[in-house]
Design a protein around this motif. Structure first.
Motif, PDB file in Angstrom:
ATOM      1  N   ASN A 153       7.567 -78.796  29.779  1.00  0.00           N
ATOM      2  CA  ASN A 153       7.719 -77.482  30.276  1.00  0.00           C
ATOM      3  C   ASN A 153       9.253 -76.692  30.170  1.00  0.00           C
ATOM      4  O   ASN A 153       8.979 -75.595  29.457  1.00  0.00           O
ATOM      5  CB  ASN A 153       7.208 -77.283  31.922  1.00  0.00           C
ATOM      6  CG  ASN A 153       5.635 -77.576  32.167  1.00  0.00           C
ATOM      7  OD1 ASN A 153       5.082 -77.580  31.028  1.00  0.00           O
ATOM      8  ND2 ASN A 153       5.170 -77.532  33.260  1.00  0.00           N
ATOM      9  N   TRP A 197       9.396 -76.010  26.442  1.00  0.00           N
ATOM     10  CA  TRP A 197       8.692 -75.199  25.887  1.00  0.00           C
ATOM     11  C   TRP A 197       8.785 -73.639  26.422  1.00  0.00           C
ATOM     12  O   TRP A 197       8.494 -72.736  25.521  1.00  0.00           O
ATOM     13  CB  TRP A 197       7.115 -75.434  26.011  1.00  0.00           C
ATOM     14  CG  TRP A 197       6.699 -76.378  24.843  1.00  0.00           C
ATOM     15  CD1 TRP A 197       6.550 -77.906  25.089  1.00  0.00           C
ATOM     16  CD2 TRP A 197       6.090 -76.364  23.732  1.00  0.00           C
ATOM     17  NE1 TRP A 197       6.093 -78.427  24.068  1.00  0.00           N
ATOM     18  CE2 TRP A 197       5.764 -77.327  23.245  1.00  0.00           C
ATOM     19  CE3 TRP A 197       5.763 -75.085  23.034  1.00  0.00           C
ATOM     20  CZ2 TRP A 197       5.382 -77.777  21.728  1.00  0.00           C
ATOM     21  CZ3 TRP A 197       5.273 -75.391  21.837  1.00  0.00           C
ATOM     22  CH2 TRP A 197       4.832 -76.607  21.123  1.00  0.00           C
ATOM     23  N   THR A 198       9.459 -73.649  27.516  1.00  0.00           N
ATOM     24  CA  THR A 198       9.953 -72.239  28.000  1.00  0.00           C
ATOM     25  C   THR A 198      10.923 -71.493  26.904  1.00  0.00           C
ATOM     26  O   THR A 198      10.617 -70.435  26.543  1.00  0.00           O
ATOM     27  CB  THR A 198      10.409 -72.204  29.446  1.00  0.00           C
ATOM     28  OG1 THR A 198      11.381 -73.370  29.333  1.00  0.00           O
ATOM     29  CG2 THR A 198       9.525 -72.225  30.169  1.00  0.00           C
ATOM     30  N   HIS A 202       8.719 -70.426  23.547  1.00  0.00           N
ATOM     31  CA  HIS A 202       8.109 -69.333  23.800  1.00  0.00           C
ATOM     32  C   HIS A 202       8.861 -68.115  23.794  1.00  0.00           C
ATOM     33  O   HIS A 202       9.768 -67.859  24.063  1.00  0.00           O
ATOM     34  CB  HIS A 202       7.100 -69.141  25.121  1.00  0.00           C
ATOM     35  CG  HIS A 202       5.950 -70.489  24.879  1.00  0.00           C
ATOM     36  ND1 HIS A 202       5.871 -71.156  25.876  1.00  0.00           N
ATOM     37  CD2 HIS A 202       5.283 -70.585  23.763  1.00  0.00           C
ATOM     38  CE1 HIS A 202       4.672 -72.124  25.409  1.00  0.00           C
ATOM     39  NE2 HIS A 202       4.457 -71.693  24.176  1.00  0.00           N
TER      40      HIS A 202
END
Ligand code: HEC
Length: 247
Positions: A240, A243-244, A247
């Motif tokens: 997580n 991936w933040t 994005h």
């Protein structure tokens, strides 16, 4: 190509299932021991019963008194006072006082060492065996066994179980009659349920004796699973986190 593989896999699975069921069918005569290696109280009772009723004839030559004490949560004093009848030292293996000559004279053969019996025969077999003795005047010691015909072992637990007789079926092609059903004709010191429990405890103890490390492995297994679960959770958080940024 893929279809062919699926068909092949399905056939293999079906074959496995089939062999499992046919195996179960041939083992139909066995009763389920239902013993539980993680039940320490059962193992302690099993050790007590084993030492009282079996150790006079059978050794457990791969198991030391000291190892049994630490695995079963018993103190040295408890083991030496209550579970050691041969005067062996705490660090010694569980040998038998009977000599080979005596065994052969009394039973026609030396009673075998039972260290690996639950692995060789399986626990359900041991459990069923201990419940299958019946009186038989034609045998030298007056006992026979439905599961292990003409075994030279007398029923060591008859006082607990009571006296069991066999009801015979019709003669087979060779004109021999085999025991079909066993009935306790004069009750023993304990109820049938209590007797089953004692036999289950002894079976449990013998399964433990066959592989003492299994106890440690079972309790270790829980920690391994917990560790893996924690690791997966951390990996998930990490993913997580990465991936933040993407994005
Ligand atoms: C009086 C002596 C004696 C006592 C006590 C005794 N046994 Fe035995 N046991 C024997 C003899 C002899 C044999 C060999 C039987 C044969 O092969 O014909 C045997 C065989 C066995 C076997 C089968 C081994 C095999 O060949 O697969 C098991 C299991 C067993 N005993 C378990 C026990 C347990 C458990 C106890 C205690 C509850 C016990 N025995 C008490 C004498 C004894």
């Amino acid at each position: 190509m893929t279809k062919k593989w699926i068909a092949l896999l399905a056939t293999a699975a079906a074959a496995l299932l089939f062999s499992a069921t046919t195996f179960a069918a041939t083992e139909g005569a066995l009763q389920q021991a239902g013993n539980d290696l993680s039940d320490q109280a059962s193992l302690q009772r099993g050790a007590q019963a084993y030492m009282n009723y079996c150790s006079g004839c059978h050794s457990l030559k791969y198991l030391r008194y000291s190892r049994m004490a630490s695995d079963l949560g018993l103190t040295e004093q408890q083991v030496m006072d209550n579970l050691n009848f041969t005067g062996a030292k705490f660090g010694e293996q569980i040998h038998v006082a009977m000599t080979k000559e005596q065994g052969e004279k009394w039973f026609g053969k030396m009673p075998p060492d039972l260290s690996l019996i639950a692995r060789v025969r399986q626990s359900d077999w041991v459990y069923t065996y201990l419940k299958s003795f019946y009186l038989d005047e034609s045998r030298p010691l007056g006992w026979n066994n439905k599961l292990f015909p003409n075994a030279s072992m007398p029923n060591p637990l008859w006082e607990l179980q009571g006296l069991q007789h066999a009801e015979f079926g019709e003669p087979d092609a060779a004109g021999e009659r085999h025991p079909e059903r066993l009935v306790v004709t004069s009750p023993g010191r304990v109820t049938p349920q209590e007797y089953d429990q004692t036999v289950r405890d002894i079976t449990n103890f013998l399964e433990y004796a066959g592989e003492p490390a299994a106890l440690k492995r079972q309790s270790l297994g829980v920690w391994v699973i917990l560790f893996l679960a924690l690791l997966s959770f951390l990996a998930y958080l990490l993913k997580n986190e990465y991936w933040t940024d993407v994005h």
